[in-house]
Design a protein around this motif. Structure first.
Motif, PDB file in Angstrom:
ATOM      1  N   SER A 122       4.097 -34.520 -60.658  1.00  0.00           N
ATOM      2  CA  SER A 122       4.426 -33.535 -61.676  1.00  0.00           C
ATOM      3  C   SER A 122       3.276 -33.404 -62.681  1.00  0.00           C
ATOM      4  O   SER A 122       2.893 -32.298 -63.057  1.00  0.00           O
ATOM      5  N   GLY A 123       2.740 -34.524 -63.086  1.00  0.00           N
ATOM      6  CA  GLY A 123       1.626 -34.514 -64.032  1.00  0.00           C
ATOM      7  C   GLY A 123       0.397 -33.819 -63.484  1.00  0.00           C
ATOM      8  O   GLY A 123      -0.329 -33.132 -64.214  1.00  0.00           O
ATOM      9  N   LEU A 124       0.165 -33.957 -62.186  1.00  0.00           N
ATOM     10  CA  LEU A 124      -0.999 -33.328 -61.556  1.00  0.00           C
ATOM     11  C   LEU A 124      -0.743 -31.886 -61.131  1.00  0.00           C
ATOM     12  O   LEU A 124      -1.672 -31.187 -60.751  1.00  0.00           O
ATOM     13  N   GLY A 125       0.499 -31.456 -61.170  1.00  0.00           N
ATOM     14  CA  GLY A 125       0.788 -30.070 -60.867  1.00  0.00           C
ATOM     15  C   GLY A 125       1.119 -29.801 -59.419  1.00  0.00           C
ATOM     16  O   GLY A 125       0.542 -28.915 -58.805  1.00  0.00           O
ATOM     17  N   GLU A 126       2.063 -30.553 -58.869  1.00  0.00           N
ATOM     18  CA  GLU A 126       2.443 -30.344 -57.475  1.00  0.00           C
ATOM     19  C   GLU A 126       2.913 -28.923 -57.215  1.00  0.00           C
ATOM     20  O   GLU A 126       2.852 -28.435 -56.102  1.00  0.00           O
ATOM     21  N   SER A 127       3.365 -28.238 -58.249  1.00  0.00           N
ATOM     22  CA  SER A 127       3.830 -26.864 -58.072  1.00  0.00           C
ATOM     23  C   SER A 127       2.781 -25.844 -58.512  1.00  0.00           C
ATOM     24  O   SER A 127       3.097 -24.670 -58.675  1.00  0.00           O
ATOM     25  N   ASN A 142      -9.563 -49.369 -68.268  1.00  0.00           N
ATOM     26  CA  ASN A 142     -10.847 -50.027 -68.388  1.00  0.00           C
ATOM     27  C   ASN A 142     -11.883 -49.063 -67.834  1.00  0.00           C
ATOM     28  O   ASN A 142     -11.751 -48.591 -66.712  1.00  0.00           O
ATOM     29  N   GLY A 143     -12.865 -48.748 -68.601  1.00  0.00           N
ATOM     30  CA  GLY A 143     -13.880 -47.832 -68.115  1.00  0.00           C
ATOM     31  C   GLY A 143     -13.738 -46.451 -68.720  1.00  0.00           C
ATOM     32  O   GLY A 143     -12.976 -46.217 -69.646  1.00  0.00           O
ATOM     33  N   MET A 144     -14.484 -45.522 -68.160  1.00  0.00           N
ATOM     34  CA  MET A 144     -14.552 -44.175 -68.699  1.00  0.00           C
ATOM     35  C   MET A 144     -13.432 -43.286 -68.164  1.00  0.00           C
ATOM     36  O   MET A 144     -12.944 -43.487 -67.061  1.00  0.00           O
ATOM     37  N   ASP A 145     -13.053 -42.313 -68.972  1.00  0.00           N
ATOM     38  CA  ASP A 145     -12.103 -41.292 -68.567  1.00  0.00           C
ATOM     39  C   ASP A 145     -12.823 -40.342 -67.608  1.00  0.00           C
ATOM     40  O   ASP A 145     -14.039 -40.165 -67.681  1.00  0.00           O
ATOM     41  N   PHE A 146     -12.086 -39.711 -66.705  1.00  0.00           N
ATOM     42  CA  PHE A 146     -12.706 -38.761 -65.778  1.00  0.00           C
ATOM     43  C   PHE A 146     -11.686 -37.698 -65.382  1.00  0.00           C
ATOM     44  O   PHE A 146     -10.473 -37.938 -65.417  1.00  0.00           O
ATOM     45  N   PRO A 147     -12.155 -36.504 -65.012  1.00  0.00           N
ATOM     46  CA  PRO A 147     -11.228 -35.409 -64.680  1.00  0.00           C
ATOM     47  C   PRO A 147     -10.536 -35.621 -63.335  1.00  0.00           C
ATOM     48  O   PRO A 147     -11.118 -36.143 -62.398  1.00  0.00           O
ATOM     49  N   LEU A 148      -9.262 -35.197 -63.284  1.00  0.00           N
ATOM     50  CA  LEU A 148      -8.485 -35.221 -62.057  1.00  0.00           C
ATOM     51  C   LEU A 148      -8.091 -33.822 -61.609  1.00  0.00           C
ATOM     52  O   LEU A 148      -7.897 -33.570 -60.436  1.00  0.00           O
ATOM     53  N   TRP A 149      -7.937 -32.917 -62.569  1.00  0.00           N
ATOM     54  CA  TRP A 149      -7.484 -31.559 -62.271  1.00  0.00           C
ATOM     55  C   TRP A 149      -8.282 -30.610 -63.151  1.00  0.00           C
ATOM     56  O   TRP A 149      -8.318 -30.756 -64.360  1.00  0.00           O
ATOM     57  N   ILE A 150      -8.932 -29.656 -62.512  1.00  0.00           N
ATOM     58  CA  ILE A 150      -9.734 -28.663 -63.234  1.00  0.00           C
ATOM     59  C   ILE A 150      -9.221 -27.281 -62.842  1.00  0.00           C
ATOM     60  O   ILE A 150      -9.168 -26.962 -61.660  1.00  0.00           O
TER      61      ILE A 150
END
Length: 80
Positions: A21-26, A71-79
């Protein structure tokens, strides 16, 4: 030390449902995004931490909280 709840209505477990849901399955991500619409791993983590207890309460009548660390850097998952 809690069991993972599987929910037939969701088609998988509560944690997986919150992640999808967070990643936008729909089609559109439900996790809060930056001003330019990008969802990062930290956005998704915050979304999952907020929604897993709600889903557990709704489908099993008890709260369940995911345990997470960063731990570590943030990075994009959905653009968009």
């Amino acid at each position: 030390q809690q069991d993972a709840f599987e929910v037939p209505e969701l088609g998988h477990g509560i944690l997986t449902s919150a992640r999808l849901s967070g990643l936008g399955e729909s089609g559109q991500s439900n996790a809060a995004a930056s001003a330019d619409g990008i969802v990062t791993i930290l956005h998704l983590l915050a979304y999952v931490n907020e929604h897993v207890p709600e889903l557990a309460q709704k489908y099993h009548g008890s709260l369940q909280y995911p345990i997470s660390t960063t731990n570590g850097m943030d990075f994009p998952l959905w653009i968009p």
